[in-house]
Design a protein around this motif. Structure first.
Motif, mmCIF file in Angstrom:
data_model
loop_
_atom_site.group_PDB
_atom_site.id
_atom_site.type_symbol
_atom_site.label_atom_id
_atom_site.label_comp_id
_atom_site.label_asym_id
_atom_site.label_seq_id
_atom_site.Cartn_x
_atom_site.Cartn_y
_atom_site.Cartn_z
ATOM 1 N N VAL A 97 5.020 6.334 33.157
ATOM 2 C CA VAL A 97 3.590 5.988 33.088
ATOM 3 C C VAL A 97 2.841 6.605 34.264
ATOM 4 O O VAL A 97 3.448 7.044 35.232
ATOM 5 N N MET A 125 2.855 -6.304 27.096
ATOM 6 C CA MET A 125 3.392 -5.011 27.566
ATOM 7 C C MET A 125 4.843 -5.181 28.016
ATOM 8 O O MET A 125 5.699 -4.335 27.726
ATOM 9 N N LYS A 138 -2.759 3.227 24.565
ATOM 10 C CA LYS A 138 -3.645 2.322 23.818
ATOM 11 C C LYS A 138 -4.710 3.113 23.069
ATOM 12 O O LYS A 138 -5.317 3.997 23.661
ATOM 13 N N HIS A 196 -2.883 -3.805 21.976
ATOM 14 C CA HIS A 196 -3.521 -3.814 23.298
ATOM 15 C C HIS A 196 -4.983 -3.376 23.238
ATOM 16 O O HIS A 196 -5.723 -3.568 24.195
ATOM 17 N N VAL A 219 10.340 3.576 32.309
ATOM 18 C CA VAL A 219 9.014 3.525 31.702
ATOM 19 C C VAL A 219 8.154 4.618 32.347
ATOM 20 O O VAL A 219 7.638 4.438 33.450
ATOM 21 N N TYR A 227 -2.227 -9.867 28.244
ATOM 22 C CA TYR A 227 -1.855 -8.507 27.882
ATOM 23 C C TYR A 227 -0.623 -7.947 28.607
ATOM 24 O O TYR A 227 0.267 -7.358 27.982
ATOM 25 N N ASP A 250 6.895 -5.234 24.977
ATOM 26 C CA ASP A 250 7.060 -3.872 24.440
ATOM 27 C C ASP A 250 8.282 -3.209 25.084
ATOM 28 O O ASP A 250 9.096 -2.557 24.423
ATOM 29 N N PHE A 305 10.895 3.838 27.167
ATOM 30 C CA PHE A 305 9.801 3.368 26.315
ATOM 31 C C PHE A 305 8.488 3.597 27.042
ATOM 32 O O PHE A 305 8.370 3.336 28.235
ATOM 33 N N SER A 306 7.497 4.101 26.297
ATOM 34 C CA SER A 306 6.156 4.135 26.862
ATOM 35 C C SER A 306 5.137 4.082 25.738
ATOM 36 O O SER A 306 5.478 4.225 24.561
ATOM 37 N N GLY A 307 3.876 3.869 26.121
ATOM 38 C CA GLY A 307 2.864 3.721 25.085
ATOM 39 C C GLY A 307 1.486 4.116 25.558
ATOM 40 O O GLY A 307 1.234 4.274 26.754
HETATM 41 N N1 TRP Z 1 -0.688 -0.914 29.493
HETATM 42 C C1 TRP Z 1 -0.521 0.492 29.239
HETATM 43 C C2 TRP Z 1 -1.814 1.222 29.606
HETATM 44 O O1 TRP Z 1 -2.852 0.633 29.707
HETATM 45 C C3 TRP Z 1 -0.184 0.795 27.818
HETATM 46 C C4 TRP Z 1 1.104 0.145 27.453
HETATM 47 C C5 TRP Z 1 1.263 -0.959 26.667
HETATM 48 C C6 TRP Z 1 2.405 0.549 27.858
HETATM 49 N N2 TRP Z 1 2.571 -1.246 26.527
HETATM 50 C C7 TRP Z 1 3.291 -0.359 27.254
HETATM 51 C C8 TRP Z 1 2.874 1.576 28.666
HETATM 52 C C9 TRP Z 1 4.670 -0.279 27.460
HETATM 53 C C10 TRP Z 1 4.260 1.644 28.869
HETATM 54 C C11 TRP Z 1 5.141 0.737 28.287
HETATM 55 O O2 TRP Z 1 -1.745 2.386 29.782
#
Ligand code: TRP
Ligand code: AMP
Length: 332
Positions: free
Chosen positions: A148, A134, A9, A44, A146, A130, A137, A5-7
């Protein structure tokens, strides 16, 4: 199969840092070797003062860019965080697991809260909580890995601590995830200020390459990158951060090794020129594909709807289990 999982913002236009630190690996590696979910983590984006219309626009653009960069909805799940309630549902339980002290120690909180106060703004409570969202998530999907950039290491460590603590108190519920980082360019630095991270919302855009920048803009920004005094091209992130950053970019774009590449250059000018051309070549196809996809917003929406449905299906049973584990009466 591993769960990833990754994300990202939607707080600004996606940068070369986002691409090299995270998105490119999601596309080239992660979606092929695992059951992966990638999210535009829009909640976020509300932790600092925001403009609703801009967040909306940037969320759509970020989702479109993820697909343009090559995430394939047949191979992975792409969705928007706020479409799946389980994130905030789980976040509350994790707020009951985390402590005030450990959240106040988060580097990003310390930096951003100081910045907000200096700008005369109040600090939203969500800026403090926050990292718990996360963690939710990540943990809601039983995530193993993860992927990142370097700047997220501390947040993933907190996520691990919360998972372990929850499991010890209430019985095994969550997989304890680990962060993975790219070998080069895990932290792309600002071209005008090579001691700080290239971030979406840096005041001065001159040091930031955006994924949607035209070739001319990319060339101009890289040619004007701040380098260090000295002549010789050497890879030293501490003493020569500007040159090291260019070498990292060149290496990431061409698949080389930054130290070896350093030996091939006699001047900063030549290094900048080659770096600029390599980055232009890397980003060109993403920009073209983005233009195609942006012309068909219905298709992106369809992908996001299907992605949210799948994400919900995966997260729901795990989050329900966590609710039962802490002693909440099942709804039925
Ligand atoms: N906090 C991460 C950022 O600022 C973004 C993020 C939110 C994220 N939830 C996540 C990254 C879950 C990986 C997994 O880049
Ligand atoms: P964000 O823009 O903070 O949502 O970050 C999304 C992803 O991009 C995260 O995995 C970050 O670690 C990564 N990232 C952001 N900026 C950089 C950077 N300058 N260098 C490397 N990775 C980055």
């Amino acid at each position: 199969m591993k769960r990833i999982f990754s994300g990202v913002k939607p707080t600004g236009h996606l940068t070369l840092g986002n691409y090299l630190g995270a998105v490119r690996r999601w596309v080239e590696i992660d979606q092929h070797r695992s059951d992966a979910l990638f999210s535009v983590v829009d909640l976020h984006a509300l932790t600092v003062e925001h403009d609703p219309a801009r967040v909306l626009r940037l969320s759509r653009q970020a989702a479109t860019l993820l697909l343009a960069a090559g995430l394939d909805p047949e191979r992975c799940t792409v969705f928007v965080q706020s479409h799946v309630d389980e994130h905030t549902r789980l976040s509350y339980l994790l707020e009951c697991t985390a402590t005030d002290g450990e959240l106040r120690r988060m580097i990003q909180y310390k930096e951003k809260s100081v910045r907000a106060r200096e700008a005369g703004q109040s600090v939203r409570l969500s800026l403090l909580t926050y990292p718990v969202l996360m963690a939710a998530d990540i943990l809601a999907y039983g995530t193993d890995e993860v992927p990142v950039g370097d700047d997220q290491t501390q947040h993933v460590e907190l996520t691990r601590d919360l998972a372990v603590r929850f499991n010890q108190r209430y019985g095994h519920t969550f997989t304890v995830p680990r962060a993975t980082h790219p070998e080069v360019a895990a932290r792309v630095m600002d071209l005008q200020d090579p001691r700080s991270k290239m971030g979406k919302s840096h005041e001065n855009g001159a040091g930031i390459v955006y994924l949607l920048d035209e070739a001319d803009a990319v060339r101009r920004k890289i040619m004007r990158a701040v380098t260090d005094s000295g002549q010789e091209v050497a890879y030293d992130r501490e003493a020569r951060p500007g040159v090291a950053n260019l070498l990292d970019l060149l290496a990431a774009a061409t698949g080389g090794d930054p130290k070896t590449l350093a030996g091939a250059y006699a001047s900063y000018g030549a290094l900048k020129k080659d770096t600029a051309e390599a980055v232009i070549e890397l980003l060109g196809p993403v920009r073209e594909r983005h233009a195609e996809l942006a012309a068909d917003p219905g298709e992106v929406e369809r992908v996001l709807r299907a992605g949210a449905a799948r994400a919900r299906e995966l997260a729901r049973p795990l989050v329900d289990r966590a609710y039962r584990a802490v002693g909440l009466l099942p709804a039925g």
